[in-house]
Scaffold this motif. Structure first.
Motif, PDB file in Angstrom:
ATOM      1  N   VAL A  33      88.103  62.260  20.904  1.00  0.00           N
ATOM      2  CA  VAL A  33      89.354  62.700  21.522  1.00  0.00           C
ATOM      3  C   VAL A  33      90.360  61.557  21.562  1.00  0.00           C
ATOM      4  CG1 VAL A  33      90.372  63.455  23.704  1.00  0.00           C
ATOM      5  CG2 VAL A  33      88.303  64.555  22.859  1.00  0.00           C
ATOM      6  N   LEU A  34      89.901  60.375  21.909  1.00  0.00           N
ATOM      7  CA  LEU A  34      90.806  59.231  21.967  1.00  0.00           C
ATOM      8  C   LEU A  34      91.325  58.858  20.582  1.00  0.00           C
ATOM      9  CD1 LEU A  34      88.988  57.001  24.601  1.00  0.00           C
ATOM     10  CD2 LEU A  34      91.111  58.281  24.883  1.00  0.00           C
ATOM     11  N   GLN A  35      90.477  58.968  19.562  1.00  0.00           N
ATOM     12  CA  GLN A  35      90.933  58.690  18.203  1.00  0.00           C
ATOM     13  C   GLN A  35      91.987  59.706  17.771  1.00  0.00           C
ATOM     14  OE1 GLN A  35      87.330  58.652  15.908  1.00  0.00           O
ATOM     15  NE2 GLN A  35      86.886  56.520  16.393  1.00  0.00           N
ATOM     16  N   HIS A  36      91.781  60.960  18.147  1.00  0.00           N
ATOM     17  CA  HIS A  36      92.758  61.996  17.800  1.00  0.00           C
ATOM     18  C   HIS A  36      94.080  61.743  18.507  1.00  0.00           C
ATOM     19  CE1 HIS A  36      94.458  65.850  16.805  1.00  0.00           C
ATOM     20  NE2 HIS A  36      94.671  66.070  18.086  1.00  0.00           N
ATOM     21  N   GLU A  37      94.023  61.413  19.805  1.00  0.00           N
ATOM     22  CA  GLU A  37      95.248  61.121  20.550  1.00  0.00           C
ATOM     23  C   GLU A  37      95.978  59.928  19.934  1.00  0.00           C
ATOM     24  OE1 GLU A  37      94.195  60.516  24.609  1.00  0.00           O
ATOM     25  OE2 GLU A  37      93.854  62.633  24.987  1.00  0.00           O
ATOM     26  N   ASN A  38      95.229  58.932  19.519  1.00  0.00           N
ATOM     27  CA  ASN A  38      95.819  57.762  18.886  1.00  0.00           C
ATOM     28  C   ASN A  38      96.525  58.148  17.589  1.00  0.00           C
ATOM     29  OD1 ASN A  38      96.502  55.158  18.375  1.00  0.00           O
ATOM     30  ND2 ASN A  38      94.457  54.471  17.840  1.00  0.00           N
ATOM     31  N   ALA A  39      95.893  58.998  16.782  1.00  0.00           N
ATOM     32  CA  ALA A  39      96.502  59.435  15.526  1.00  0.00           C
ATOM     33  C   ALA A  39      97.778  60.235  15.784  1.00  0.00           C
ATOM     34  CB  ALA A  39      95.499  60.269  14.737  1.00  0.00           C
ATOM     35  N   VAL A  40      97.767  61.093  16.790  1.00  0.00           N
ATOM     36  CA  VAL A  40      98.949  61.884  17.121  1.00  0.00           C
ATOM     37  C   VAL A  40     100.091  60.979  17.570  1.00  0.00           C
ATOM     38  CG1 VAL A  40      99.866  63.575  18.763  1.00  0.00           C
ATOM     39  CG2 VAL A  40      97.672  63.985  17.654  1.00  0.00           C
TER      40      VAL A  40
END
Length: 55
Positions: A33-40
């Motif tokens: 989830v944190l990696q996805h938020e970072n990518a967004v």
């Protein structure tokens, strides 16, 4: 004031076992989830269409 301090200390002390007892699957899911938020956030910061970062 003292009640607030006692409350904050109690929260910190009770959060330590929760982190230590968390399962590996939950940790992996949180990392995803944190990696996805970072990518967004990176896409919002640099809306260029190039595959490489803007910086």
């Amino acid at each position: 004031m003292i009640v607030s301090l006692v409350y904050q200390v109690a929260r910190k002390l009770l959060s330590v076992p929760a982190v230590l007892l968390r399962r590996d699957a939950a940790k992996d899911a949180e990392l995803l989830v944190l990696q996805h938020e970072n990518a967004v956030l990176r896409r919002q910061l640099c809306p260029c269409r190039e595959p490489h970062p803007c910086w």
